[in-house]
Design a protein around this motif. Structure first.
Motif, short mmCIF file in Angstrom:
data_model
loop_
_atom_site.label_atom_id
_atom_site.label_comp_id
_atom_site.label_asym_id
_atom_site.label_seq_id
_atom_site.Cartn_x
_atom_site.Cartn_y
_atom_site.Cartn_z
N SER A 198 -9.00 3.65 7.30
CA SER A 198 -7.64 3.09 7.25
C SER A 198 -6.57 4.17 7.22
O SER A 198 -6.77 5.25 6.68
N LYS B 178 -4.47 3.59 3.24
CA LYS B 178 -5.12 3.70 1.93
C LYS B 178 -4.94 5.15 1.46
O LYS B 178 -3.83 5.63 1.44
N ASP C 278 -18.51 2.68 8.60
CA ASP C 278 -17.18 2.19 8.19
C ASP C 278 -16.89 2.77 6.81
O ASP C 278 -17.45 2.33 5.81
N ARG D 189 0.81 -1.24 0.00
CA ARG D 189 0.00 0.00 0.00
C ARG D 189 0.84 1.27 0.00
O ARG D 189 1.77 1.38 -0.76
N SER E 270 -16.64 0.00 -0.72
CA SER E 270 -15.45 0.59 -1.34
C SER E 270 -15.01 -0.11 -2.60
O SER E 270 -14.55 0.53 -3.52
N ASN F 149 -7.92 -0.98 9.82
CA ASN F 149 -9.35 -0.68 9.86
C ASN F 149 -10.19 -1.91 10.18
O ASN F 149 -11.25 -1.80 10.79
N ALA F 150 -9.71 -3.08 9.79
CA ALA F 150 -10.41 -4.32 10.15
C ALA F 150 -10.50 -4.41 11.68
O ALA F 150 -11.56 -4.75 12.24
C1 LIG Z 1 -10.24 -1.63 3.36
C2 LIG Z 1 -11.49 -1.71 4.13
C3 LIG Z 1 -11.52 -2.27 5.41
C4 LIG Z 1 -10.30 -2.88 6.04
O1 LIG Z 1 -9.29 -1.94 6.23
P1 LIG Z 1 -7.79 -2.41 6.53
O2 LIG Z 1 -7.12 -1.14 6.95
O3 LIG Z 1 -7.28 -3.00 5.27
O4 LIG Z 1 -7.85 -3.40 7.62
C5 LIG Z 1 -12.72 -2.32 6.08
N1 LIG Z 1 -13.83 -1.82 5.53
C6 LIG Z 1 -13.84 -1.26 4.29
C7 LIG Z 1 -15.14 -0.71 3.75
C8 LIG Z 1 -12.68 -1.19 3.55
O5 LIG Z 1 -12.68 -0.63 2.34
#
Ligand SMILES: *Cc1c(COP(=O)(O)O)cnc(C)c1O
Length: 459
Positions: free
Chosen positions: A289, A292, A255, A94, A225, A150-151
């Motif tokens: 995140s 990203k 989210d 990333r 996303s 973000n997870a």
């Molecule tokens: C990418 C994403 C996540 C997970 O994020 P990470 O930082 O990769 O763990 C969760 N929810 C959505 C909607 C995403 O696009």
């Protein structure tokens, strides 16, 4: 096997390990890798000569052993050239970090840092304090916390707020993203019961309102996303979902996935909801995140209402999901860049690469196509092309960025791609329509690239 009695080829001679060890060619490897490793490598090299039926001098064996040791010594996680055209490539790590973030991280690695120590009072502090104020200023939220990614942010919110109760989500938003992150599975692990509402393509306000019951803990919106549902569709806006939740005294979690701290319209991209917008629309918690679109290290953010963030911070999972000093240092430095948005495209590699002018990318491709063609020789044809890059990491799946690069045709293409991966700094392109495409959007250091490319060992 070498023929022994024909007289054409005399018996092949091989050195002993001791002879090879004494060869001048062995001295550098001896100093670098030590005697034990070198003896093992010499044994292996001599055995290989024997198996191939070849003779070798002590120098040959020493050179072969040194090459073997140098290859084994290469890091598994090493730099590559990302010419895939995907700026935020999850498999390639990333976001590239800003120099300020790299310096801050290196400093945190070398030194003791005031990670959980309040320099004003001399008392114990909280690691979230390092970025809390910055995050609140940049998003308009009351409070903020940082976790591994973000997870983890989503998992933690669902567990802290929804465990033992129900969480309401539209069927159109039950996403799966790479690496086995599936919303229903995350819900199960978080201990909250998923209540699906609406249909894949249409969800109405009355679906949310009708699903709320005594066991409801929260209403959730998930940014789709990495896909779009088009056609006969209806979704309820985050603002309306928040209103429905608040009317029943419930919190709403949004989210955002990638999330961005600034409006990207100015960078020629489709509008991506900003975190500040999500907060202003009434979400009580927003997750996004760090690596990203934000362009920082791998992290996950939860911003929102103070009482909820406090509850989240008291959850034991928070301790298990927290980030270390290195990432926190890089993160703080990255977030600070956002205080000067005018300079962002210059200082933040993610923005710089996404916003890179097409003419500049074309110029790179134009300059390197010739030298690349020379290295590849007559078996391969190198043609400058226009192509399409993408942001990647599930951010803005439908936005394409006009880009430039080259298409390499010739045979065998698979072997060429493999040879590119064997370079000291591997070059990663993409195979498309019978050509190996090298997208130049993320290629910035041309001289280094070309001197690396010159080492190509063609199949
Ligand atoms: C990418 C994403 C996540 C997970 O994020 P990470 O930082 O990769 O763990 C969760 N929810 C959505 C909607 C995403 O696009």
């Amino acid at each position: 096997m070498a023929p022994e009695d024909t007289g054409i080829s005399p018996r092949r001679r091989l050195p002993s390990v001791d002879e090879a060890l004494k060869a001048p060619e062995a001295s550098a490897a001896l100093a670098k890798h030590g005697r034990t490793a070198l003896v093992d490598a010499l044994r292996a090299s001599i055995a290989e000569f024997r198996a191939r039926g070849e003779g070798a001098s002590a120098a040959d064996a020493a050179n072969a052993a040194s090459a073997l040791l140098d290859k084994a010594d290469r890091l598994r996680l090493r730099a590559v050239y990302n010419l895939t055209g995907t700026v935020l490539h999850t498999n390639l790590g990333r976001a590239l970090l800003a120099e300020a973030a790299i310096d801050a991280a290196a400093n945190a690695m070398r030194s003791a840092v005031a990670l959980e120590y309040d320099l004003t009072t001399g008392k114990r502090g909280e690691r979230d304090d390092i970025v809390r104020e910055l995050l609140c200023n940049l998003t308009g939220a009351e409070d903020a916390t940082v976790v591994n990614n973000n997870a983890a942010a989503v998992l933690l919110c669902l567990n802290a707020i929804g465990a033992g109760k129900e969480t309401i989500v539209s069927r159109g938003e039950l996403i799966e993203i790479g690496g086995a992150f599936r919303m229903p599975d995350i819900m199960a692990r978080a201990g909250t019961t998923l209540v699906e509402i609406g249909t894949t393509n249409r969800t109405h306000a009355k679906d949310y309102a009708g699903a709320i019951g005594e066991r409801t803990a929260l209403l959730m919106k998930v940014h789709t996303s990495n896909y779009r549902i088009q056609g006969f569709v209806k979704e309820v806006s985050p603002r309306d979902v928040a209103e429905i939740a608040h009317a029943r005294g419930l919190p709403m979690l949004n989210d955002l996935g990638s999330g961005t701290l600034i409006d990207l319209d100015g960078y020629g991209l489709a509008h991506e909801p900003t975190v500040a917008e999500a907060v202003a629309e009434g979400a009580d918690l927003v997750t996004f995140s760090g690596d990203k679109l934000l362009g920082g290290p791998q992290t996950g953010f939860i911003v929102g209402k103070k009482a909820l963030i406090e509850k989240i911070n008291r959850n034991p999972m928070k301790r298990a999901l927290r980030v270390d000093k290195i990432r926190l240092a890089a993160l703080e430095a990255t977030l600070r860049l956002y205080l000067n948005p005018e300079k962002l495209a210059e200082r933040l590699p993610t923005m710089r690469l996404i916003a890179r002018p097409l003419a500049e990318i074309e110029a790179v491709a134009g300059r390197i196509a010739g030298p690349i063609g020379n290295v590849l020789g007559p078996r391969f044809a190198v043609t400058p092309i226009t192509c399409e890059s993408q942001v990647g990491s599930g951010a803005m799946p439908l936005s394409v960025l006009k880009s430039a690069g080259m298409a390499i045709k010739g045979r065998p293409l698979d072997a060429l791609a493999a040879a590119l991966r064997e370079l000291p700094v591997p070059v990663i392109g993409r195979l498309e329509d019978g050509a190996l495409v090298l997208d130049c959007r993320c290629l910035e250091d041309e001289p280094a690239f070309l001197s690396n490319f010159a080492k190509l060992a063609l199949p």
